[in-house]
Write a protein that holds these residues in place. Structure first.
Motif, mmCIF file in Angstrom:
data_model
loop_
_atom_site.group_PDB
_atom_site.id
_atom_site.type_symbol
_atom_site.label_atom_id
_atom_site.label_comp_id
_atom_site.label_asym_id
_atom_site.label_seq_id
_atom_site.Cartn_x
_atom_site.Cartn_y
_atom_site.Cartn_z
ATOM 1 N N GLU A 1 0.834 -1.199 0.000
ATOM 2 C CA GLU A 1 0.000 0.000 0.000
ATOM 3 C C GLU A 1 0.872 1.253 0.000
ATOM 4 O O GLU A 1 1.875 1.314 0.705
ATOM 5 N N ARG B 1 -3.884 5.123 -1.333
ATOM 6 C CA ARG B 1 -4.814 5.886 -0.498
ATOM 7 C C ARG B 1 -4.383 7.343 -0.486
ATOM 8 O O ARG B 1 -3.227 7.642 -0.237
ATOM 9 N N GLY C 1 -2.002 -1.024 -3.417
ATOM 10 C CA GLY C 1 -3.129 -0.153 -3.085
ATOM 11 C C GLY C 1 -2.674 1.292 -2.958
ATOM 12 O O GLY C 1 -1.535 1.564 -2.594
ATOM 13 N N ASP D 1 -1.655 0.604 -9.585
ATOM 14 C CA ASP D 1 -2.527 -0.454 -10.103
ATOM 15 C C ASP D 1 -1.706 -1.500 -10.852
ATOM 16 O O ASP D 1 -1.901 -2.705 -10.660
ATOM 17 N N THR E 1 -10.516 1.851 -4.116
ATOM 18 C CA THR E 1 -9.537 0.785 -4.294
ATOM 19 C C THR E 1 -10.115 -0.281 -5.206
ATOM 20 O O THR E 1 -11.336 -0.457 -5.267
#
Length: 163
Positions: free
Chosen positions: A62, A96, A94, A89, A120
């Motif tokens: 992430e 954020r 991930g 991607d 997501t």
């Protein structure tokens, strides 16, 4: 009229937890520094390929972009955020966007990139055909409501106010 120079853009990178990289951005994200941010993100993704990782190293699962101290974002800054989304991607990582201020939130809404940058892939899989909510935008009970206001069509009336 006097103009002040844009806030100097700075960013720092740290690991919040195994596999979780945080990039805190401070200042204005614009055409003068968007490439530097992209370069840093690319280094993080290349140095730790995907959520797969290697034995003894979990890899990056992430990427968190801390936008709270962020100033203004121009079109080049927005393009950089979109490129970061594409790269995360592709790497199976991930993304954020945390601490979005009102100006950034509005820019993402107006440009139609809010869902793309804040949903997501996991959220999208859970709700096929419906963009996932991030919790920062209001849920609308009525699909015709915009910004929480019921969309009412004006009806034609005559000079005396009758239909």
């Amino acid at each position: 009229m006097t103009t002040s120079p844009s806030d100097e853009f700075r960013f720092s990178t740290r690991y919040d937890a195994p596999g979780v990289v945080r990039v805190e951005m401070r200042g204005d994200l614009d055409h003068t520094n968007a490439d530097a941010l992209l370069g840093t993100v690319a280094e993080q993704l290349a140095g730790h390929p995907g959520a797969r990782g290697t034995p003894g190293h979990p890899g990056v699962s992430e990427l968190r972009l801390d936008c709270a101290p962020l100033g203004t974002v121009d079109s080049s800054g927005l393009a950089a955020l979109i490129m970061i989304r594409r790269r995360t991607d592709a790497a199976g990582v991930g993304l954020r966007l945390e601490g979005r201020g009102a100006a950034l939130q509005r820019m993402l809404e107006v440009t139609g990139t809010l869902d793309y940058l804040t949903t997501t892939p996991m959220d999208a899989e859970r709700t096929p055909g419906h963009p996932a909510r991030t919790g920062s935008e209001p849920a609308h009970e009525d699909p015709s409501a915009i910004d929480g206001v019921q969309n009412r069509s004006a009806r034609s009336t005559g000079p005396d106010g009758t239909a």
